[in-house]
Design an enzyme around this catalytic site. Structure first.
Site, mmCIF file in Angstrom:
data_model
loop_
_atom_site.group_PDB
_atom_site.id
_atom_site.type_symbol
_atom_site.label_atom_id
_atom_site.label_comp_id
_atom_site.label_asym_id
_atom_site.label_seq_id
_atom_site.Cartn_x
_atom_site.Cartn_y
_atom_site.Cartn_z
ATOM 1 C CG ASP A 41 37.375 46.952 48.466
ATOM 2 O OD1 ASP A 41 37.592 48.151 48.432
ATOM 3 O OD2 ASP A 41 37.254 46.707 47.388
ATOM 4 C CB ILE A 42 38.575 50.406 53.241
ATOM 5 C CG1 ILE A 42 40.638 50.595 52.532
ATOM 6 C CG2 ILE A 42 39.162 49.921 54.673
ATOM 7 C CD1 ILE A 42 41.599 50.363 53.418
ATOM 8 C CD GLU B 129 41.998 47.500 42.626
ATOM 9 O OE1 GLU B 129 41.323 46.910 44.039
ATOM 10 O OE2 GLU B 129 41.805 48.581 41.970
ATOM 11 C CG HIS C 128 40.096 39.534 46.359
ATOM 12 N ND1 HIS C 128 41.242 39.349 45.932
ATOM 13 C CD2 HIS C 128 39.278 40.678 45.934
ATOM 14 C CE1 HIS C 128 41.323 40.673 45.422
ATOM 15 N NE2 HIS C 128 40.555 40.916 44.731
ATOM 16 C CG HIS D 51 35.467 42.350 44.097
ATOM 17 N ND1 HIS D 51 36.114 43.705 45.033
ATOM 18 C CD2 HIS D 51 36.277 41.513 43.496
ATOM 19 C CE1 HIS D 51 37.137 43.577 44.637
ATOM 20 N NE2 HIS D 51 36.835 42.347 43.677
#
Length: 129
Positions: free
Chosen positions: A28-29, A87, A92, A94
Site C-alpha cells: 500500500d503506497i 476506497e 482486497h 489488507h
C-alpha cells in the site's frame, strides 16, 4: 477498470510482493504502518463477499507466506487482517504488521513514505519469503 486492475495489468507501477494466476500482492503506497500489503484478486469484483468461494479460501492460503514474511521483516506482535473496501471498488485484503488495535485504525492519517522507504519495505518482505 479500477486502479487495482491497472496495477495488475502493469499500467501503473507497484511495489509487487507476490503474484499467481488468481492474486496480486503489493505494498500500500499510503500505508497505516510500514509493511502494509494489499492482496487483490485478479477478478475485478467490487465487494469482498461477492468474490467466488474458491477465491476466498485461496486468498488466505496465498496471503499466509506473505504475512509470515511481514512478521519477520517488521517488528510487530502479529499481522492483522482487514477488509474495508470503501476506497477502491475492487475487493482486497489488507495485511498490516500490528502491535496494537490502533494500528488497524483506518480513520487516522496514513503514512507518506518516500519511494526509497517503499522499496526498502518491499525488499525486507521479499528477503523473508
Amino acid at each position: 477498470m479500477t486502479i487495482f486492475s491497472k496495477i495488475i495489468a502493469g499500467d501503473i507501477p507497484a511495489y509487487k510482493i507476490a503474484e499467481n494466476d488468481q492474486f496480486f500482492a503489493f505494498l500500500d503506497i499510503f500505508p497505516l504502518v510500514e509493511g502494509h500489503v494489499l492482496i487483490v484478486p485478479k477478478l475485478e469484483i467490487d465487494k469482498f463477499f461477492d468474490v467466488p468461494d474458491v477465491y476466498l479460501s485461496s486468498m488466505l492460503v496465498f496471503a499466509k507466506p506473505i504475512a509470515k514474511a511481514i512478521e519477520k521483516a517488521f517488528p510487530c506482535n502479529r499481522v492483522g487482517l482487514a477488509v474495508v473496501g470503501l476506497e477502491v471498488p475492487h475487493a482486497h485484503l489488507h495485511l498490516v504488521p500490528i502491535n496494537g488495535i490502533d494500528d488497524l485504525n483506518f480513520t487516522r492519517g496514513k503514512l507518506k513514505l518516500t519511494s526509497e522507504q517503499l522499496k526498502a519495505a518491499q525488499e525486507k518482505i521479499l528477503a523473508n519469503m
